[in-house]
Design a protein around this motif. Structure first.
Motif, PDB file in Angstrom:
ATOM      1  N   ILE A  87       0.911  -1.376  -0.025  1.00 16.71           N
ATOM      2  CA  ILE A  87       0.006   0.172  -0.001  1.00 16.71           C
ATOM      3  C   ILE A  87       1.185   1.145  -0.021  1.00 16.71           C
ATOM      4  O   ILE A  87       0.616   2.209  -0.730  1.00 16.71           O
ATOM      5  CB  ILE A  87      -0.999   0.055   1.214  1.00 16.71           C
ATOM      6  CG1 ILE A  87      -1.918  -1.006   1.003  1.00 16.71           C
ATOM      7  CG2 ILE A  87      -1.524   1.487   1.166  1.00 16.71           C
ATOM      8  CD1 ILE A  87      -2.981  -1.316   2.280  1.00 16.71           C
ATOM      9  N   GLY A  88       1.628   1.313   0.777  1.00 17.45           N
ATOM     10  CA  GLY A  88       2.823   2.479   0.877  1.00 17.45           C
ATOM     11  C   GLY A  88       3.733   2.482  -0.239  1.00 17.45           C
ATOM     12  O   GLY A  88       3.674   3.993  -0.714  1.00 17.45           O
ATOM     13  N   LEU A  89       4.084   1.599  -1.073  1.00 18.64           N
ATOM     14  CA  LEU A  89       4.690   1.703  -2.290  1.00 18.64           C
ATOM     15  C   LEU A  89       3.896   2.223  -3.308  1.00 18.64           C
ATOM     16  O   LEU A  89       4.060   2.933  -4.235  1.00 18.64           O
ATOM     17  CB  LEU A  89       5.443   0.627  -2.660  1.00 18.64           C
ATOM     18  CG  LEU A  89       6.635   0.094  -1.987  1.00 18.64           C
ATOM     19  CD1 LEU A  89       7.187  -1.508  -2.277  1.00 18.64           C
ATOM     20  CD2 LEU A  89       7.801   0.950  -2.341  1.00 18.64           C
ATOM     21  N   GLY A  90       2.628   1.600  -3.252  1.00 21.47           N
ATOM     22  CA  GLY A  90       1.514   1.924  -4.316  1.00 21.47           C
ATOM     23  C   GLY A  90       1.368   3.390  -4.165  1.00 21.47           C
ATOM     24  O   GLY A  90       1.218   4.295  -5.228  1.00 21.47           O
ATOM     25  N   ALA A  91       1.021   4.035  -2.812  1.00 17.99           N
ATOM     26  CA  ALA A  91       0.849   5.428  -2.940  1.00 17.99           C
ATOM     27  C   ALA A  91       2.001   6.295  -3.206  1.00 17.99           C
ATOM     28  O   ALA A  91       1.858   7.419  -3.748  1.00 17.99           O
ATOM     29  CB  ALA A  91       0.627   5.716  -1.274  1.00 17.99           C
TER      30      ALA A  91
END
Length: 147
Positions: A87-91
């Motif tokens: 989720i963090g890498l996607g954001a």
């Protein structure tokens, strides 16, 4: 453990891995602008979209490694952590394509707009899959060790 939940985890891990591969390959299939900007000193430098997609490649590689690694995770804490990392890498990947971080060309007709849209859609799907996994992380089989 619910066998359906375990199967769902593996399906979502496979989906995340496939999306990460598509993301990485897509940056080469839909390359950003290749133009240069003339500087005041008479030199030329790549446009900012060049640097945006240079920054996107390591993010896509990390997403691929984390999502492929999810197949081997059994502990709920590690599963939850891997979902949060995705989720963090996607954001971060989405943020890189905005002017808040690096951004893309201002001209609407440039190729980088197509590439950025493609990346944002894939990142959104990765975030969605990881969000579902985040809530399914506790649905794992706990093995009792006997000595």
């Amino acid at each position: 453990m619910d066998p359906l939940s375990s199967k769902l985890w593996r399906i979502l891990a496979g989906l995340a891995t496939a999306l990460s591969l598509i993301l990485l390959a897509g940056m080469f299939v839909f390359p950003p602008c290749s133009g240069l900007i003339e500087t005041a000193a008479g030199g030329s430098v790549p446009m900012k979209c060049h640097w945006t997609f240079r920054a996107e490649i390591p993010v896509a590689v990390l997403l691929l490694l984390v999502s492929a690694g999810q197949f081997f995770l059994k502990e709920p804490q590690l599963r939850r952590l891997s979902s949060i990392v995705i989720i963090g890498l996607g954001a971060a990947g989405i943020a890189i394509t905005t002017d808040a971080v690096i951004g893309i060309c201002m001209k609407e007709g440039m190729a980088c707009h197509t590439t950025a849209l493609f990346c944002r859609i894939i990142y959104g799907l990765l975030i969605l899959a990881a969000g579902i996994q985040l809530f399914k992380a506790d649905d794992v089989q706990r093995h009792k060790r006997t000595f």
